[in-house]
Structure formats: structure tokens, C-alpha cells
Design an enzyme around this catalytic site. Structure first.
Site, PDB file in Angstrom:
ATOM      1  N   LYS B  78       0.856  -1.196   0.000  1.00  0.00           N
ATOM      2  CA  LYS B  78       0.000   0.000   0.000  1.00  0.00           C
ATOM      3  C   LYS B  78       0.887   1.240   0.000  1.00  0.00           C
ATOM      4  O   LYS B  78       1.880   1.287   0.737  1.00  0.00           O
ATOM      5  CB  LYS B  78      -0.898  -0.019   1.246  1.00  0.00           C
ATOM      6  CG  LYS B  78      -1.911   1.119   1.316  1.00  0.00           C
ATOM      7  CD  LYS B  78      -2.783   1.013   2.568  1.00  0.00           C
ATOM      8  CE  LYS B  78      -3.886   2.069   2.587  1.00  0.00           C
ATOM      9  NZ  LYS B  78      -4.735   1.973   3.786  1.00  0.00           N
ATOM     10  N   SER B 158      -9.781   2.218   2.771  1.00  0.00           N
ATOM     11  CA  SER B 158      -8.848   2.928   1.917  1.00  0.00           C
ATOM     12  C   SER B 158      -7.870   2.021   1.160  1.00  0.00           C
ATOM     13  O   SER B 158      -7.299   2.442   0.159  1.00  0.00           O
ATOM     14  CB  SER B 158      -8.034   3.922   2.750  1.00  0.00           C
ATOM     15  OG  SER B 158      -7.213   3.248   3.683  1.00  0.00           O
ATOM     16  N   SER B 182     -10.222   0.061   6.955  1.00  0.00           N
ATOM     17  CA  SER B 182      -9.563   0.208   5.651  1.00  0.00           C
ATOM     18  C   SER B 182      -8.886  -1.046   5.109  1.00  0.00           C
ATOM     19  O   SER B 182      -8.486  -1.062   3.950  1.00  0.00           O
ATOM     20  CB  SER B 182      -8.525   1.334   5.712  1.00  0.00           C
ATOM     21  OG  SER B 182      -9.154   2.585   5.639  1.00  0.00           O
TER      22      SER B 182
END
Lengths: 95, 489
Positions: B78, B158, B182
Site C-alpha cells: 500500500k 482505503s 480500511s
């Protein structure tokens, strides 16, 4: 809680984010809506309840008060938009 | 089987037997990444780095070394984790061009265990969002589509790019971070497995901070076993993060198949509402049945402060964010908008560099922390947070784990998101309480919606008891027998 443009102007200055009048208008509505929604917290009885300060029960560790890292000015300045002679460069702040 | 279809466990075993090389795995993934760019899963692809790391891994193995937990396994990171000399954007314009000279602890741990980096995945700006729509780099796209409906759907957020990459066969696993859901919400939206471990299990050092008392890193994978393997590689005490827990990291994989026989699973009544979609309720009931059939006992429990978790979160998280994001000022890194004086430079830089959702949260945070309002909002929210944690502590006196739905709905179309910020926040209804209490929570795919989109169930455990969470998750996975393959991937 209703928000007006003046409040938005004040907190955007505190947050160091420039906002236009049109944005202040829109943000007043949005933030007012969000804060009206969080006001349901007033229903909760928190008399005598301690605010959470540690998420998981543990004691913070102490470490020896010695330098463990640093002395890397070059690495730190590498990403600076402007730098000179080993310093960050910003607009003049002293007349 | 094509290399991109393997689980981490399968790839590990084939690598050990010499039936595949890390280079072959990585080359297959680089091809997949190149031919599936429509998913916008990656912000930065790092094929050269991946090939070099794969070559090193194969060389280690040839010498009889290289027995790391993720030796030779290609993964995605990420883009919230700082990676040395590789662009790290946090999905924001304000970090334009930022290449850290340091490496996050979690990724350092993974490289030490032999993992190979394929690239940096898309995310909501500064991890603030549940859709991936707030990314400066455009939304990541869910590889899943509804039956007979060709519209692109969000992968959730997210950690949406990580979820898309794993579901779309563009990585064997990916890192995520979870502040209010997330990791778990995108896992549910993409039919993948995601675990947010106990607060303190993974070091936060080198992860771009959102809300420091809530942020935790965790793995996103295509099986519960893979999540167990990857979590072990990511976790561990780190002196550089004072909130990282100095507790031993167990072999999470070892106890995976011990089953749920004799366990007591709590079913919280406050998670049920009249507004709950019938198919979510049905999935939950199915999950309860699966666990009972495998010998667990289920009991109704009460977590009375559940409904206050989201409003408390939307004070605590923005407050911490407004403080954490004060560092983006056009001086040290990233974007700078020049102006004649320092204050204008700050204000113009931050106005140009942050997107609407980030600005909203910084402003809320600034307001609730400002003079005269601190007690009424922040302190109050932290007291409510204590109440929420007490609710969980109370029930964990007599249950081993808790089962809930993961999300109130399946993935929505990219061009039809919830219109109002609060409505968007409600997507995290079932996940946020877990962050407020610092507990481990995992989402496992459990079935498809009527429209053919993945739905997940969430397992919540006691602090530092990820082993039980994984065991329960494994039991659900086995019963669900979920075919996690989006059409065309």
C-alpha cells in the site's frame, strides 16, 4: 451545531489551509452536518469515566537517553522543494 | 495452474520443491500488472526492483539459504508505507515526488523474510475513505462486476488498490492499513481476506500517519492461511514505535486447523437493525450456522455503546489527523506553492495539495481541538471510547470471539457513491468499534450477493489473540467454500 462562514474562515486559518468564500459556504454545510450527527454522543453517560489514553493495556517503554539516529542532513534535505547550504529555504520571515 | 493463481502457501511449497522460481512468479505478475492497468490498482509499478529482488531470492535459495517466511513471494505494498528510494504518495498530491530515504519497519520485516516488491498500491488520500474515490491518482477499480451490469465498481477503501491487486491476480498478497475498516471493508468488497491485528502488533514506524491511536497494518490475501503467513512476517516489536507491543509473535499458521469445536462465539444484538439488508442478515445467519455445525456454541451478547462508535471515531480520527498532517507544509517534502510570505506559502500549498475529504477532516479535527471545544468533543469522545472498550472487555469474559457482518452492503458503482459524507462514513459501521477498542478483526469472504458481488463476515477477537480469530476465520472459509474469482481475472 450550525456553522457559519466566519467559523470556517477561522478554523481554516488555524489549519493553514486557504479557502475561498464559495468553499467556506460549502464546508459550513458539510461540517455542520457532521457535527450535528456526532452530537448524539451527548446521550452517553460518561460520568466518572476516564478518557482512553492507552489503546491496549501496556506500559510505555523507557529507553536510554542517547542519540540513536540522525546525522543525515543530506537524506533529510533530499526531498525539500528548496534547500541551500544544508538548510531548508522558506520565504523571508524576518524583515 | 498459472503462477498468478497460486496462494502464498502454494507458491511457498512449489518454491521449496524447486518446481517454480521466484523469477517465474514475478515475471508472471509483471505481465498481469501490465495487462490489467484498467484496475488502476498500482500507483507505482516497480518491475525492475521486483526482478532484482527475485533474482536475489533465487540465488539465496540455490545456496541453500533463503528460508524466510515469504522467500521469493511477490507482494504489493500500500502506498502509505515508506519504501526507500521509491515514490511514496499516500494517494495525495501534497506528497508529489516524495522518495523516502528510509524504509518502514513492516516492509523491512517483509524483505528480511524474503518477500519481493511488485509496486505501490492505490488508496484513498491519506487513507481517508471507504471507496478509493479520494485518491489523487484516480480510483482503483474492483475486478468484480454485478451480474448483467457492466458498470465499474469501487474496491472499497482505503486499501482499495491492495484489494484490487489481490482479487485481480496482480499480487499474491498485499499490505494494507486499517484505521476504521480500511483493510476489512475492501476485503469484503473484493472477496479477499483481510486482518487488522491488535493495536501494537505491527510497528507503525514509517507508515504515513493518519490517526495514530487507531492505525494498524495488516495483510490482504486470497486465503486465511496466507493471511496467517503474511501477518507473522509483518509483525513484531519495534523500538522505533513506542506503542508497538513487546510480545512474542506466534506461528499463526500452526494452529489454523484446530477448528472451533468447544468455542463460544458472541453474536452482538446491537449490530442488527431494521435497516439491515436482508441478504446481509441471511449471510450472518449462515455464518452462525456454519460455526455451530463445526461444534461452536453461539450466544447473543450485548455491546450497548456500538451506535456511538462512529460518531466518536469521527472526532478522534480527524483530531489526530489534523495534528499528524500539519507536517505537510511545503518545506520538507512534496508539493510547494510559492508565495511572498511564509504563512501564505503554507496556506496555498495545503489548499492545493489536499483533496476535499482530507480538508474536511483536518478542519473538523482543528475545530474539535480548538480552544473552548476540546472538552466537549475530543475528551468526551475519548470517554465514550473507554465505554466501547469496556463493552468488549466485558463480553470477552465469556466468549472466545465475536461474529458480525463485514459491511452493510456490497460494492457500489464508481459513479454512484453515497452522496453525503455521513452516509459514506456509515459504510464502516461494523468495523470502526474494533479500532476504537484496539482489537484484532478479520474479514473472510462468505458468499455472493443477489447481484453476484462478494460479501464478507467479520471475526473479532481478544487483544493479541489473532490465533483464535484466524481459526474461526479458517472455519468460515472452509464452510463457505468461496470461489474468489472475479470473471476475467
Amino acid at each position: 451545531m450550525s456553522f457559519d462562514k466566519t467559523t470556517i474562515a477561522r478554523i481554516s486559518r488555524l489549519a493553514r489551509i486557504a479557502t475561498t468564500e464559495a468553499e467556506q459556504e460549502r464546508l459550513a454545510g458539510e461540517l455542520g452536518g457532521i457535527l450535528a450527527w456526532v452530537e448524539q454522543l451527548d446521550e452517553v453517560d460518561v460520568e466518572g469515566v476516564a478518557p482512553m489514553t492507552s489503546v491496549v493495556e501496556m506500559n510505555l517503554k523507557a529507553r536510554e537517553d542517547v542519540v540513536s539516529d540522525g546525522a543525515n542532513a543530506e537524506g533529510i534535505l533530499k526531498n525539500a522543494p528548496r534547500s541551500a547550504h544544508g538548510f531548508f529555504v522558506v520565504p523571508k520571515v524576518v524583515e | 495452474m498459472t503462477p498468478t493463481d497460486l496462494t502464498i502457501a502454494q507458491a511457498r511449497d512449489l518454491l521449496a520443491k524447486g518446481e517454480i522460481s521466484s523469477m517465474e512468479l514475478v515475471e508472471a505478475h509483471i505481465d498481469a500488472m501490465e495487462s490489467n492497468r484498467e484496475l488502476n490498482a498500482y500507483i507505482t509499478e516497480t518491475p525492475e526492483k521486483a526482478l532484482a529482488m527475485a533474482q536475489d531470492s533465487d540465488a539465496r535459495r540455490a545456496k541453500g539459504e533463503g528460508n524466510g517466511l515469504l522467500e521469493g513471494i511477490p507482494v504489493a505494498i500500500k502506498d502509505l508505507f515508506c519504501t526507500a528510494d521509491t515514490l511514496t504518495t499516500a494517494g495525495s498530491h501534497i506528497l508529489d515526488g516524495f522518495k523516502p530515504f528510509y524504509e518502514s519497519t513492516v516492509t523491512t520485516n517483509m524483505w528480511r523474510e524474503g518477500a519481493v516488491m511488485l509496486g505501490k498500491t492505490n488508496l484513498d488520500e491519506f487513507a481517508m475513505g471507504s471507496s478509493n474515490l479520494t485518491s489523487y491518482h484516480g480510483p482503483a477499480i474492483n475486478p468484480w462486476k454485478a451480474r448483467g451490469d457492466n458498470r465499474s465498481r469501487v474496491p472499497g477503501g482505503s486499501s482499495g488498490g491492495s484489494a484490487s491487486a489481490v482479487a485481480g491476480r496482480l499480487a499474491l498478497g498485499a499490505t494494507g492499513t486499517d484505521t476504521g475498516g480500511s483493510i476489512r471493508q475492501p476485503a469484503a468488497f473484493t472477496g479477499t481476506v483481510g486482518i487488522k491485528p491488535t493495536y501494537g502488533r505491527c510497528s507503525r514506524w514509517g507508515i504515513v500517519a493518519f490517526a495514530s491511536s487507531l492505525d494498524q497494518a495488516g495483510p490482504m490475501t486470497r486465503s486465511v492461511r496466507d493471511a496467517a503467513i503474511m501477518l507473522r512476517a509483518m509483525a513484531g516489536h519495534d523500538p522505533k514505535d513506542s506503542t508497538s507491543a513487546d510480545v512474542a509473535v506466534p506461528d499463526f499458521e500452526a494452529g489454523l486447523d484446530k477448528g472451533v469445536k468447544g468455542m463460544t462465539i458472541g453474536i452482538p444484538k446491537e449490530y442488527r437493525s431494521d435497516a439491515m439488508a436482508p441478504e446481509i442478515e441471511a449471510l450472518w445467519q449462515q455464518g452462525i450456522k456454519w460455526l455451530e455445525e463445526q461444534g461452536a456454541r453461539t450466544v447473543e451478547i450485548s455491546l450497548p455503546h456500538t451506535k456511538y462508535a462512529l460518531p466518536a471515531y469521527y472526532i478522534v480520527a480527524p483530531a489526530e489527523a489534523s495534528s499528524n498532517l500539519s507536517r505537510y507544509d511545503g518545506v520538507k517534502y512534496g508539493l510547494r506553492v510559492e508565495a511572498d510570505d511564509l504563512l501564505s506559502m503554507y496556506e496555498k500549498t495545503r489548499a492545493a495539495g489536499f483533496g476535499d475529504e482530507v480538508k474536511r477532516r483536518i478542519l473538523i479535527g482543528t475545530y474539535v481541538l480548538s480552544a473552548g471545544y476540546y472538552d466537549a468533543y475530543y475528551l468526551k469522545a475519548q470517554k465514550v471510547r473507554t465505554r466501547i472498550a469496556e463493552d468488549f472487555r466485558h463480553v470477552f469474559g465469556h466468549v472466545d470471539a465475536i461474529l458480525t457482518p463485514a459491511t452493510p452492503s456490497a460494492a457500489f458503482p464508481v459513479d454512484e457513491p453515497p452522496s453525503d459524507p455521513v452516509e459514506m462514513y456509515l459504510l464502516d459501521t461494523f468495523t470502526v468499534p474494533v479500532n476504537l477498542a484496539g482489537l484484532p478483526g478479520m474479514v473472510v469472504p462468505a458468499g455472493l450477493s443477489g447481484a453476484g458481488l462478494p460479501l464478507g463476515l467479520q471475526v473479532i477477537g481478544k487483544a493479541f489473540d489473532e490465533e483464535t480469530v484466524l481459526r474461526v476465520g479458517r472455519a468460515i472459509e472452509q464452510a463457505a467454500d468461496f470461489d474468489g474469482r472475479p470473471e476475467g481475472y
